[in-house]
Design an enzyme around this catalytic site. Structure first.
Site, mmCIF file in Angstrom:
data_model
loop_
_atom_site.group_PDB
_atom_site.id
_atom_site.type_symbol
_atom_site.label_atom_id
_atom_site.label_comp_id
_atom_site.label_asym_id
_atom_site.label_seq_id
_atom_site.Cartn_x
_atom_site.Cartn_y
_atom_site.Cartn_z
ATOM 1 N N ASP A 117 0.854 -1.177 0.000
ATOM 2 C CA ASP A 117 0.000 0.000 0.000
ATOM 3 C C ASP A 117 0.898 1.238 0.000
ATOM 4 O OD1 ASP A 117 -2.322 1.539 0.189
ATOM 5 O OD2 ASP A 117 -2.166 1.618 2.364
ATOM 6 N N ASP A 484 -2.195 -1.104 5.955
ATOM 7 C CA ASP A 484 -2.564 -0.639 7.295
ATOM 8 C C ASP A 484 -4.048 -0.381 7.466
ATOM 9 O OD1 ASP A 484 -2.733 1.531 5.647
ATOM 10 O OD2 ASP A 484 -1.623 2.911 6.943
ATOM 11 N N ASP A 488 -7.270 -3.127 3.166
ATOM 12 C CA ASP A 488 -6.165 -4.015 2.820
ATOM 13 C C ASP A 488 -6.338 -5.429 3.384
ATOM 14 O OD1 ASP A 488 -4.752 -1.871 1.592
ATOM 15 O OD2 ASP A 488 -4.092 -1.194 3.563
#
Length: 787
Positions: A117, A484, A488
């Site tokens: 990410d 985080d 995700d």
């Protein structure tokens, strides 16, 4: 949330790569030991029982074969496996990496793709507004403050109004006395940045008191916008009812019909204006800024008056009126990459690991940040058109289902360009794709996509993140996912190993296998190195255990039953070696540091590179094991000749002549005493020869001088502790009278404590020569068969 929870829970629990390897090793050793035991029983039943009936009785044959079966199993492995995983986990925790599942540690050593990410992982998650704009006019926050202080600037007033009211972040009341940049903000990073921007213009508490919140739709990764419906409650409110929206420009533009310019004048939103606005967006995005559009719609009457207390009706009404918006302006938000990220990505690339960015941001923004992070290094980057062109050139059927408009634009020129596009001098290819472009892709397209060295996936939803991981996994990639956020979690769960950030959501940390407590992406290098180290050290432990713990115990048993040599090693000594003397040294090997080149090797391919294979057994049995057996037998025969007067020729084919007594003038008592001492010497010889094996197996390629065990960063003084420990065990069983009587052991003559030492050095020296050849001639036969 329900869809995300369902996707996260859809993955079934599966065995880790380490569990698969250990199971495979156990099966191989079990089959091998049972086969050897069965062969010994068959030899006794088919030959020895008839030809030499007094040599071995059934009970003796069963004891011998059972002893060999037990000896073939490395009893120290379970202890070493548990200990090494615990040690590595503690070492990683000291470096702020929390391991939730011990057996997943090794998986990182096999990872060849990291899907990361962007926000909060690759970047600092410290967002700040650096630009504001109207159509094609850009202004800095400091200049915006000067314009805003002029009460006649209508454009800035509207921008402030939208930024303040369409915002779910709030300041922590306990920090309101601090400067704006030092205050604690409750809310996500994007809203926090816009809140600070608005607060610097004028305290937002004032305008919030003037407008009552009627309805709000929080930002989510699917819609990519936030909506707030506000009603004025004070006389100074310029509008009685405002519908305010902020979000991704490419998502909101179709809902807009007008736009204000820098002077606050409202204009019809035409194609030319849209082009100017998108040019400004691309300009900011290419600098790595996240660009948000602020929009509003004013109502002269209140269509929500009668339904404000009915949430379902309000939802339908808001959806109906969420259109005909006026573009107030744009804000550019900067979230700089972490300083260590470029080095981390470069190190991963040296280690054979591809780092992909998977983010919900705009493609240009993501690509700009990816360049700053060294995830993309090429000047030219491929797009979905290049993928389709390559698929068409390789398999014409891959584009049968494509719209005719797309096919019309895919000319022969584009196909030729796609085949050679974005390839750098070192063969690296770069690609940027948006989530909408992933829809409808076929396997042929994914085959091409997964072959790229550098990829940025932008504007992705949780479903698309999950799809990306699944497609990579289906093509034999071993994938780690870092993230985080709640969005995700499905990808974190679906990956071979999920890595969450310590400051991330509880959902992400629950779905992950590992947590970076310091939110530092560089910590993943520590995890990868330790993952590789686990596998390396396990191989070293097994390689240390097998030569003396199985092969050098099987050979004397085989010579005894097939060639009639008096048994050089008793069953009790076989068990002592496996259960005691080898265990301490094998545990010491688990404390070995990583070899200096461990992060310059390609990731392990679990399909081809197993914990044990033919090359491994060749080293364990065909090299170290053969040398140890040969040297131990030489020392045994030296003793039998020195103290008993028997030449090797007399001992071969002795069979029951030895057991019946009166063998070359010696009675049974003398022969048994001589054999007990000889077996003790053979046992001691294996113990000392294992010292040479211990230092030899510390490294696979590097010399013992390059990986110094006595001082420096590779020091491992526990290996020295193994020497007195194993000698102590030998003294205990060979010099304590109770053990002598119970187990048939005997005192060892002093010279035989020193005779094995040069042979141990020979084993170490020969292995040093082998490693030198492997390092000097990496394409040689020795390098190809090296473990």
């Amino acid at each position: 949330m329900g869809r995300i929870a369902k996707m996260t829970a859809s993955k079934k629990n599966e065995r880790t790569l380490l569990q698969i390897e250990i199971t495979r090793f156990v099966i191989v050793v079990a089959i091998l030991s049972l086969c050897i035991g069965a062969i010994l029983i068959i030899i006794w039943a088919a030959w020895l029982r008839k030809s030499f009936p007094t040599f071995l009785f059934l009970s003796d044959a069963l004891v011998n074969s059972s002893g060999v079966i037990i000896a073939f199993v490395p009893e120290g492995l379970p202890i070493c496996l548990t200990l090494t995983l615990t040690l590595i986990a503690k070492r990683m925790q000291r470096q702020n990496v929390l391991v939730k599942n011990l057996t997943t540690v090794e998986t990182l050593g096999s990872v060849n793709v990291i899907c990361s990410d962007k926000t909060g992982t690759l970047t600092q998650n410290r967002m700040s507004v650096v630009n504001a704009g109207f159509i094609d006019f850009s202004i800095s926050p400091s200049d915006a403050k000067l314009r805003f202080d002029s009460t006649t600037d209508v454009a800035m007033q509207r921008l402030y109004q939208t930024a303040s009211l369409c915002n779910s972040a709030t300041f922590d009341p306990s920090t309101l006395n601090l400067p704006t940049d030092e205050r604690v903000v409750n809310g996500d990073a994007t809203d926090s940045a816009i809140l600070r921007f608005a607060e610097n213009l004028r305290p937002v508490s004032t305008i919030n008191q003037n407008y009552r919140k009627l309805y709000e739709i929080p930002f989510n990764s699917k819609n990519k916008w936030m909506l707030s419906l506000r009603q004025g409650v004070a006389a100074e409110s310029h509008s009685s009812l405002l519908l305010l929206v902020k979000g991704a420009p490419d998502v909101l533009l179709p809902q807009c019909t007008s736009i204000q310019d820098v002077d606050g004048q409202i204009h019809q939103l035409d194609k030319a204006t849209i082009d100017r606005l998108q040019t400004l967006q691309r300009q900011w995005a290419s600098c790595g800024q996240r660009v948000l559009m602020l929009c509003r719609r004013e109502f002269t009457d209140n269509p929500f008056a009668d339904i404000s207390d009915r949430p379902a009706d309000m939802e339908r009404a808001v959806a109906q009126y969420n259109g005909e918006l006026t573009v107030v302006g744009l804000v550019g938000i900067e979230d700089p990459p972490r300083k260590e990220i470029p080095h981390v990505v470069d190190t991963c690339r040296q280690a054979g690991i591809r780092v992909f960015m998977v983010t919900g941001d705009f493609a240009l923004t993501a690509a700009a940040i990816a360049r700053q992070c060294h995830i993309i290094t090429n000047d030219r980057v491929d797009t979905i058109e290049d993928i389709r062109a390559q698929a068409l050139s390789q398999a014409p059927g891959a584009m049968v289902d494509m719209p005719s408009s797309v096919l019309a634009h895919t000319t022969a020129e584009k196909i030729t360009l796609a085949v050679t596009s974005s390839v750098s001098n070192d063969g690296i290819r770069s690609l940027v794709l948006s989530g909408s472009e992933l829809v409808g892709l076929q396997n042929e397209h994914w085959d091409i996509i997964c072959g790229y060295s550098e990829i940025v996936f932008a504007r992705t939803t949780p479903e698309q993140k999950l799809l990306i991981v699944q497609q990579l996994r289906s093509r034999e990639n071993y994938v780690a996912v870092t993230g985080d956020g709640v969005n995700d979690s499905p990808a974190l769960k679906a990956a071979h190993i999920g890595v969450a950030m310590g400051a991330g959501s509880e959902v992400a940390k629950e779905a992950a296998d590992m947590v970076l407590l310091d939110n530092n992406f560089a910590s993943i290098l520590v995890a990868i190195e330790n993952g590789r180290l686990v596998f390396e050290n396990l191989k070293k432990v097994i390689l240390y255990l097998l030569p003396a713990g199985s092969f050098s115990e099987f050979v004397p048993m085989f010579l005894n039953m097939v060639l009639g040599v008096p048994l050089p090693l008793s069953v009790i000594f076989m068990i002592i070696i496996c259960m005691l003397t080898d265990v301490w040294a094998s545990i010491s090997l688990m404390y070995e540091s990583a070899e200096s080149d461990i992060m310059f090797r390609m990731p392990r391919n679990p399909k081809k590179e197993h914990l044990v294979n033919l090359r491994f057994f060749g080293q364990a049995y065909g090299f170290i094991g053969l040398l140890e057996s040969l040297f131990a037998h030489i020392i045994f025969f030296v003793f039998m000749y020195w103290h008993g007067g028997f030449t090797p020729g007399q001992l071969f084919l002795a069979f029951d002549k030895w057991t019946l007594g009166n063998f070359h003038g010696k009675d049974s008592a003398e022969l048994n005493s001589l054999l007990s001492t000889g077996q003790s010497i053979y046992f001691l010889s294996l113990v000392i020869l294992q010292w040479g094996n211990m230092f030899a197996t510390r490294t696979r390629r590097l010399s013992v001088f390059q990986q110094n065990p006595f001082w420096g960063p590779t020091r491992n003084l526990r290996l020295l502790g193994a020497i007195p420990f194993t000698l102590g065990v030998a003294f205990l069983f060979c010099y304590v009278g109770w053990f002598n009587r119970i187990f048939g052991t005997a005192n060892i003559p002093a010279p035989f404590f020193f005779i094995p030492l040069p042979f141990a050095l020979i084993i170490l020296g020969l292995d040093e020569i082998r490693k030198l050849i492997v390092r000097t001639y990496p394409s040689s036969f020795f390098a190809k068969v090296a473990w």
